[in-house]
Design an enzyme around this catalytic site. Structure first.
Site, PDB file in Angstrom:
ATOM      1  N   GLU A 263       0.846  -1.182   0.000  1.00  0.00           N
ATOM      2  CA  GLU A 263       0.000   0.000   0.000  1.00  0.00           C
ATOM      3  C   GLU A 263       0.887   1.241   0.000  1.00  0.00           C
ATOM      4  O   GLU A 263       1.736   1.408   0.882  1.00  0.00           O
ATOM      5  CB  GLU A 263      -0.913   0.042   1.226  1.00  0.00           C
ATOM      6  CG  GLU A 263      -1.824   1.261   1.170  1.00  0.00           C
ATOM      7  CD  GLU A 263      -2.549   1.562   2.473  1.00  0.00           C
ATOM      8  OE1 GLU A 263      -2.214   0.946   3.497  1.00  0.00           O
ATOM      9  OE2 GLU A 263      -3.447   2.420   2.445  1.00  0.00           O
ATOM     10  N   CYS A 267       3.248   9.828  -1.546  1.00  0.00           N
ATOM     11  CA  CYS A 267       4.105   9.933  -2.725  1.00  0.00           C
ATOM     12  C   CYS A 267       4.234  11.410  -3.047  1.00  0.00           C
ATOM     13  O   CYS A 267       3.226  12.102  -3.184  1.00  0.00           O
ATOM     14  CB  CYS A 267       3.433   9.175  -3.878  1.00  0.00           C
ATOM     15  SG  CYS A 267       4.048   9.590  -5.496  1.00  0.00           S
ATOM     16  N   GLY A 277      10.128  14.129 -14.500  1.00  0.00           N
ATOM     17  CA  GLY A 277      10.351  12.699 -14.688  1.00  0.00           C
ATOM     18  C   GLY A 277      10.757  11.953 -13.429  1.00  0.00           C
ATOM     19  O   GLY A 277      10.834  10.723 -13.422  1.00  0.00           O
TER      20      GLY A 277
END
Ligand SMILES: CC(=O)SCCNC(=O)CCNC(=O)[C@H](O)C(C)(C)COP(=O)(O)OP(=O)(O)OC[C@H]1O[C@@H](n2cnc3c(N)ncnc32)[C@H](O)[C@@H]1OP(=O)(O)O
Length: 538
Positions: A263, A267, A277
């Site tokens: 999980e 982020c 990127g």
């Protein structure tokens, strides 16, 4: 939410799009602060070296002492003041005091690591399944070599492949270009991706603090103490982008080894490095690490609404294909987020996708080359011109380099409206017909404006407006050269352009405009008459 920490999470958790649900936690936390601080120091060894504890309030970064964090309320995010974002940039302005107050007391109450009595109780309260292996793992220190190892990518073993790429093959799209550039940075040592957890190693702890500060800033509605708890929780791991030893971003996740899924809790990439990127490469490193080291097959996450696009681009879907038995009860519902799933491919070289894509492009290109000559670029025609655009020498269509090789045959010659049927099939007849038409125009009383090229001295701006001038004299030269008008179409195109130019430069009420219209009509009649009499042109 994960089994260990789901009980820390109220239904209202949201990373950025929504504040956590209101609660009574402020007073509750405040009253318990002394007690909890004491508990923390009495019951648990500080997870940090003393230097950390002294200067940065080790309690903050310890999942053992989270109650003390909650107790300090809105002003207690004290690891912030002198931190840079990477190492500790926890800007007080970012701190949403209300989120601290709103953060439910129950989350904070339940924050102790599993194994403590309170924690067990809370697990029961929350009916959250505990992964068997997790209990054993709880509190264990991840071996630095494994946990902190660089999340290395697949290596291109076949060196010979590098030589096959040809000059005129486009080998890289935007995705590949970004990945390759970051890969080069990794190879040069300027950039690295590491997976660490709370193992007490100084460097890792600094990185983790840097990461939690990035999370705190990038996920402003997420209570900071909650972020600290999960980032420092020893059952969570964090894959981080580190540039020149500073954290640029990362993903904190909890692997459920027995269930083979992970999980993703948080982020984020630091603000001024987003959309370069890093987020993609980070996710690729995470997938590779989770598959090869943790043995996971899937990721689940509650994505913030505004980050769904990013997750979609990383292969996450809103459809959950993973069997419910594998994840239900392990993660807990969040408000304001969308549950998304990503299947980790068992074979993909996630950290070297650019090489794979490059090889695929190459394979396709080679196949196209087998089937077609479109990759061959011929020299241009040496089409030197004399005056009036007349070529120095005639060039036959069939002599144009590459035309035959591309499948052209003489029977395809001339898709003309005025397809030659009989007498115009040779250049002499064509020339004679064009010459007669020119004479007819020349002899007409409306031809005077068209007999010579326009003199720029008389009409200074003419050539600014008319970029492709033509006149009867120039056309006559072209006809007589017998090298220019190789089809009747070309001749008609020049005549039409001559009249169009006149109507472009001159307004309708001018004599020039009227001459052009009348002479064009005369020309059209004569062409028709020519077609109907001797010369057969369709
Ligand atoms: C589970 C959770 O934590 S949900 C919360 C996610 N985190 C946040 O929202 C915090 C703020 N945002 C960020 O930190 C970063 O923008 C991240 C982590 C979302 C993405 O990291 P980046 O380094 O910016 O991503 P990266 O540059 O690799 O972009 C990958 C692609 O996703 C796109 N993308 C990036 N962010 C978003 C977004 N929020 N929404 C839609 N698309 C996005 C990029 O345009 C790019 O598209 P392209 O490949 O077609 O050019």
């Amino acid at each position: 939410m994960d089994a260990h920490s789901s009980h820390l999470t109220a239904p209202g958790r949201s990373r950025s799009s929504q504040s956590p649900s209101p609660s009574h936690s402020a007073s509750a936390s405040a009253t318990s602060s002394i007690h909890k601080r004491k508990m923390a120091s009495d019951d648990h060894a500080p997870p940090f070296p003393s230097s950390f504890s002294d200067t940065r309030d080790g309690a903050l970064t310890s999942n053992d002492d989270l109650e003390s964090i909650s107790a300090r309320g809105g002003g207690a995010d004290s690891d912030s003041e002198d931190d840079s974002e990477e190492v500790g940039d926890d800007d007080e302005e970012d701190y949403d005091g209300s989120s601290m107050r709103n953060f439910t007391a129950s989350r904070l109450e339940n924050s102790a690591p599993s194994g403590s009595g309170r924690n067990n109780k809370l697990k029961n309260d929350n009916s959250v399944k505990i992964e068997s292996s997790e209990v054993v793992k709880e509190g264990s220190v991840t071996p630095p070599t494994a946990a902190a190892g660089s999340v290395s990518g697949a290596v291109v073993k076949d060196e010979s492949m590098k030589n096959i790429f040809t000059d005129n093959l486009q080998t890289s799209g935007a995705y590949t270009a970004r990945e390759e550039s970051l890969k080069r940075e990794e190879e040069s040592g300027r950039l690295k991706f590491a997976c660490v957890s709370n193992d007490g190693i100084d460097e890792h702890m600094i990185w983790l603090i840097g990461l939690k500060n990035i999370f705190a800033r990038q996920l402003p509605n997420m209570p900071k103490e909650y972020i600290v708890r999960l980032v420092m929780d020893r059952s969570h791991k964090s894959v981080m982008v580190i540039r020149r030893n500073l954290v640029v971003g990362g993903i904190t996740y909890r692997p459920y080894a027995s269930q083979k899924f992970g999980e993703i809790a948080f982020c984020a990439i630091t603000a001024d490095e987003q959309v370069k990127g890093y987020g993609t490469r980070l996710m690729n490193h995470l997938k590779q690490h989770a598959r090869d080291v943790d043995g996971l097959t899937h990721f689940l996450t509650y994505a913030d609404n505004n980050a769904v696009g990013y997750f979609v681009k990383q292969g996450f879907t809103k459809e959950i294909y993973l069997e419910k038995e594998r994840w239900q009860g392990y993660i807990k519902d969040y408000d304001g987020g969308i549950l998304m799933e990503c299947k980790i491919d068992p074979k993909l070289p996630y950290t070297d996708l650019s090489t794979m894509i490059r090889r695929q492009r190459q394979a396709i290109d080679e196949k196209i080359r087998e089937l077609s000559n479109c990759h061959i670029v011929y020299q241009g025609i040496d089409f030197q011109k004399k005056e009036a655009g007349i070529p120095k020498k005639a060039i036959k269509v069939e002599d144009i380099p590459g035309l035959k090789e591309a499948g052209w045959t003489p029977d395809q010659y001339g898709h003309s409206r005025f397809k030659t049927v009989n007498s115009l099939s040779d250049q002499k007849s064509l020339t004679a017909f064009m010459r007669s038409l020119l004479k007819i125009m020349h002899d007409h009383p409306d031809s005077w404006p068209f007999k010579e090229p326009v003199d720029a001295r008389d009409v200074p701006d003419y050539y600014d407006i008319i970029k492709d001038p033509i006149d009867l004299k120039t056309m006559s030269k072209r006809v007589e050269s017998e090298l220019y008008y190789v089809t009747f179409d070309m001749f008609v195109a020049d005549v039409r352009r001559m009249f169009a130019n006149a109507r472009t430069y001159n307004s309708p009420e001018t004599i020039y405009y009227k001459c052009a219209t009348r002479l064009e009509s005369h020309f059209s009649n004569k062409v028709q008459a020519g077609l109907q009499s001797g010369i057969k042109i369709q």
